[in-house]
Write a protein that holds these residues in place. Sequence first.
Motif, PDB file in Angstrom:
ATOM      1  N   ASP A  55       0.831  -1.213   0.000  1.00  0.00           N
ATOM      2  CA  ASP A  55       0.000   0.000   0.000  1.00  0.00           C
ATOM      3  C   ASP A  55       0.859   1.255   0.000  1.00  0.00           C
ATOM      4  O   ASP A  55       0.562   2.225  -0.697  1.00  0.00           O
ATOM      5  CB  ASP A  55      -0.944   0.012   1.209  1.00  0.00           C
ATOM      6  CG  ASP A  55      -2.097  -0.967   1.075  1.00  0.00           C
ATOM      7  OD1 ASP A  55      -2.354  -1.450  -0.049  1.00  0.00           O
ATOM      8  OD2 ASP A  55      -2.741  -1.260   2.105  1.00  0.00           O
ATOM      9  N   GLN A  56       1.932   1.254   0.783  1.00  0.00           N
ATOM     10  CA  GLN A  56       2.830   2.414   0.838  1.00  0.00           C
ATOM     11  C   GLN A  56       3.529   2.642  -0.500  1.00  0.00           C
ATOM     12  O   GLN A  56       3.688   3.789  -0.939  1.00  0.00           O
ATOM     13  CB  GLN A  56       3.845   2.250   1.954  1.00  0.00           C
ATOM     14  CG  GLN A  56       3.230   2.367   3.334  1.00  0.00           C
ATOM     15  CD  GLN A  56       4.194   2.000   4.452  1.00  0.00           C
ATOM     16  OE1 GLN A  56       5.258   1.430   4.227  1.00  0.00           O
ATOM     17  NE2 GLN A  56       3.806   2.327   5.684  1.00  0.00           N
ATOM     18  N   LEU A  57       3.935   1.551  -1.155  1.00  0.00           N
ATOM     19  CA  LEU A  57       4.546   1.676  -2.487  1.00  0.00           C
ATOM     20  C   LEU A  57       3.562   2.296  -3.476  1.00  0.00           C
ATOM     21  O   LEU A  57       3.912   3.193  -4.243  1.00  0.00           O
ATOM     22  CB  LEU A  57       4.979   0.300  -3.010  1.00  0.00           C
ATOM     23  CG  LEU A  57       6.262  -0.276  -2.481  1.00  0.00           C
ATOM     24  CD1 LEU A  57       6.389  -1.743  -2.889  1.00  0.00           C
ATOM     25  CD2 LEU A  57       7.451   0.513  -2.989  1.00  0.00           C
ATOM     26  N   LEU A  58       2.329   1.803  -3.459  1.00  0.00           N
ATOM     27  CA  LEU A  58       1.312   2.313  -4.380  1.00  0.00           C
ATOM     28  C   LEU A  58       1.034   3.791  -4.119  1.00  0.00           C
ATOM     29  O   LEU A  58       0.891   4.580  -5.065  1.00  0.00           O
ATOM     30  CB  LEU A  58       0.024   1.497  -4.254  1.00  0.00           C
ATOM     31  CG  LEU A  58       0.121   0.047  -4.717  1.00  0.00           C
ATOM     32  CD1 LEU A  58      -1.148  -0.715  -4.346  1.00  0.00           C
ATOM     33  CD2 LEU A  58       0.377  -0.046  -6.211  1.00  0.00           C
ATOM     34  N   GLU A  59       0.976   4.182  -2.866  1.00  0.00           N
ATOM     35  CA  GLU A  59       0.718   5.576  -2.513  1.00  0.00           C
ATOM     36  C   GLU A  59       1.882   6.478  -2.929  1.00  0.00           C
ATOM     37  O   GLU A  59       1.680   7.565  -3.463  1.00  0.00           O
ATOM     38  CB  GLU A  59       0.464   5.698  -1.010  1.00  0.00           C
ATOM     39  CG  GLU A  59       0.201   7.110  -0.556  1.00  0.00           C
ATOM     40  CD  GLU A  59      -1.053   7.725  -1.152  1.00  0.00           C
ATOM     41  OE1 GLU A  59      -1.069   8.958  -1.340  1.00  0.00           O
ATOM     42  OE2 GLU A  59      -2.013   6.980  -1.451  1.00  0.00           O
ATOM     43  N   ARG A  60       3.101   6.013  -2.696  1.00  0.00           N
ATOM     44  CA  ARG A  60       4.277   6.819  -3.004  1.00  0.00           C
ATOM     45  C   ARG A  60       4.537   6.926  -4.510  1.00  0.00           C
ATOM     46  O   ARG A  60       4.828   8.003  -5.034  1.00  0.00           O
ATOM     47  CB  ARG A  60       5.506   6.235  -2.300  1.00  0.00           C
ATOM     48  CG  ARG A  60       6.736   7.109  -2.446  1.00  0.00           C
ATOM     49  CD  ARG A  60       7.924   6.612  -1.639  1.00  0.00           C
ATOM     50  NE  ARG A  60       8.477   5.391  -2.191  1.00  0.00           N
ATOM     51  CZ  ARG A  60       8.469   4.189  -1.585  1.00  0.00           C
ATOM     52  NH1 ARG A  60       7.957   4.044  -0.392  1.00  0.00           N
ATOM     53  NH2 ARG A  60       8.998   3.138  -2.166  1.00  0.00           N
ATOM     54  N   ILE A  61       4.415   5.810  -5.213  1.00  0.00           N
ATOM     55  CA  ILE A  61       4.761   5.774  -6.640  1.00  0.00           C
ATOM     56  C   ILE A  61       3.598   6.182  -7.541  1.00  0.00           C
ATOM     57  O   ILE A  61       3.800   6.732  -8.600  1.00  0.00           O
ATOM     58  CB  ILE A  61       5.309   4.375  -7.010  1.00  0.00           C
ATOM     59  CG1 ILE A  61       6.632   4.149  -6.262  1.00  0.00           C
ATOM     60  CG2 ILE A  61       5.490   4.214  -8.510  1.00  0.00           C
ATOM     61  CD1 ILE A  61       7.188   2.754  -6.388  1.00  0.00           C
ATOM     62  N   LYS A  62       2.380   5.896  -7.112  1.00  0.00           N
ATOM     63  CA  LYS A  62       1.168   6.191  -7.884  1.00  0.00           C
ATOM     64  C   LYS A  62       1.274   5.643  -9.318  1.00  0.00           C
ATOM     65  O   LYS A  62       1.187   6.389 -10.295  1.00  0.00           O
ATOM     66  CB  LYS A  62       0.871   7.682  -7.884  1.00  0.00           C
ATOM     67  CG  LYS A  62       0.598   8.238  -6.490  1.00  0.00           C
ATOM     68  CD  LYS A  62       0.171   9.654  -6.530  1.00  0.00           C
ATOM     69  CE  LYS A  62      -0.075  10.295  -5.196  1.00  0.00           C
ATOM     70  NZ  LYS A  62      -0.143   9.552  -4.003  1.00  0.00           N
ATOM     71  N   PRO A  63       1.459   4.333  -9.439  1.00  0.00           N
ATOM     72  CA  PRO A  63       1.648   3.746 -10.767  1.00  0.00           C
ATOM     73  C   PRO A  63       0.343   3.667 -11.565  1.00  0.00           C
ATOM     74  O   PRO A  63      -0.748   3.640 -10.997  1.00  0.00           O
ATOM     75  CB  PRO A  63       2.147   2.338 -10.439  1.00  0.00           C
ATOM     76  CG  PRO A  63       1.477   2.011  -9.142  1.00  0.00           C
ATOM     77  CD  PRO A  63       1.462   3.318  -8.386  1.00  0.00           C
ATOM     78  N   VAL A  64       0.490   3.620 -12.869  1.00  0.00           N
ATOM     79  CA  VAL A  64      -0.652   3.396 -13.749  1.00  0.00           C
ATOM     80  C   VAL A  64      -1.055   1.914 -13.693  1.00  0.00           C
ATOM     81  O   VAL A  64      -2.211   1.570 -13.905  1.00  0.00           O
ATOM     82  CB  VAL A  64      -0.339   3.850 -15.195  1.00  0.00           C
ATOM     83  CG1 VAL A  64       0.720   2.976 -15.835  1.00  0.00           C
ATOM     84  CG2 VAL A  64      -1.599   3.875 -16.038  1.00  0.00           C
ATOM     85  N   ALA A  65      -0.083   1.063 -13.385  1.00  0.00           N
ATOM     86  CA  ALA A  65      -0.320  -0.379 -13.238  1.00  0.00           C
ATOM     87  C   ALA A  65       0.720  -0.945 -12.278  1.00  0.00           C
ATOM     88  O   ALA A  65       1.816  -0.396 -12.149  1.00  0.00           O
ATOM     89  CB  ALA A  65      -0.212  -1.080 -14.591  1.00  0.00           C
ATOM     90  N   ALA A  66       0.351  -2.022 -11.617  1.00  0.00           N
ATOM     91  CA  ALA A  66       1.276  -2.715 -10.720  1.00  0.00           C
ATOM     92  C   ALA A  66       1.289  -4.192 -11.104  1.00  0.00           C
ATOM     93  O   ALA A  66       0.232  -4.802 -11.269  1.00  0.00           O
ATOM     94  CB  ALA A  66       0.846  -2.557  -9.269  1.00  0.00           C
ATOM     95  N   ILE A  67       2.486  -4.731 -11.262  1.00  0.00           N
ATOM     96  CA  ILE A  67       2.663  -6.135 -11.636  1.00  0.00           C
ATOM     97  C   ILE A  67       3.534  -6.787 -10.578  1.00  0.00           C
ATOM     98  O   ILE A  67       4.650  -6.341 -10.321  1.00  0.00           O
ATOM     99  CB  ILE A  67       3.323  -6.270 -13.025  1.00  0.00           C
ATOM    100  CG1 ILE A  67       2.495  -5.536 -14.072  1.00  0.00           C
ATOM    101  CG2 ILE A  67       3.517  -7.746 -13.378  1.00  0.00           C
ATOM    102  CD1 ILE A  67       3.194  -5.350 -15.393  1.00  0.00           C
ATOM    103  N   GLY A  68       3.008  -7.830  -9.967  1.00  0.00           N
ATOM    104  CA  GLY A  68       3.753  -8.544  -8.935  1.00  0.00           C
ATOM    105  C   GLY A  68       4.206  -9.897  -9.438  1.00  0.00           C
ATOM    106  O   GLY A  68       3.392 -10.687  -9.912  1.00  0.00           O
ATOM    107  N   LEU A  69       5.499 -10.149  -9.355  1.00  0.00           N
ATOM    108  CA  LEU A  69       6.073 -11.436  -9.733  1.00  0.00           C
ATOM    109  C   LEU A  69       6.442 -12.205  -8.474  1.00  0.00           C
ATOM    110  O   LEU A  69       6.730 -11.611  -7.452  1.00  0.00           O
ATOM    111  CB  LEU A  69       7.315 -11.234 -10.592  1.00  0.00           C
ATOM    112  CG  LEU A  69       7.168 -10.424 -11.865  1.00  0.00           C
ATOM    113  CD1 LEU A  69       8.517 -10.296 -12.561  1.00  0.00           C
ATOM    114  CD2 LEU A  69       6.142 -11.054 -12.784  1.00  0.00           C
ATOM    115  N   GLY A  70       6.446 -13.519  -8.578  1.00  0.00           N
ATOM    116  CA  GLY A  70       6.822 -14.339  -7.444  1.00  0.00           C
ATOM    117  C   GLY A  70       7.285 -15.702  -7.878  1.00  0.00           C
ATOM    118  O   GLY A  70       7.121 -16.089  -9.037  1.00  0.00           O
TER     119      GLY A  70
END
Length: 78
Positions: A55-70
């Motif tokens: 959540d903090q990453l999303l708030e700070r970066i404000k991306p148009v999209a987020a992709i999580g790899l694992g």
Amino acid sequence: MSAPILLTGFRPFAGHAANPSELVVRMLSGRSIGGRRIRSAILPVVYVGIEREIDQLLERIKPVAAIGLGLDYGTDVV
């Protein structure tokens, strides 16, 4: 400047020497895809607090999209 794409991966875990998701994220960090800069983050392999960190990453970066790899626990591929 247009909003970036957030790409996340994880640190090694469960005895693995490396985590392919981390390697991919590091390789793409700072590059541009479709005119969007890739911002990256390497996350710890933990359950407690990970939602807040994301959540903090999303708030700070404000991306148009987020992709999580694992990495699946039983394999060495993303």
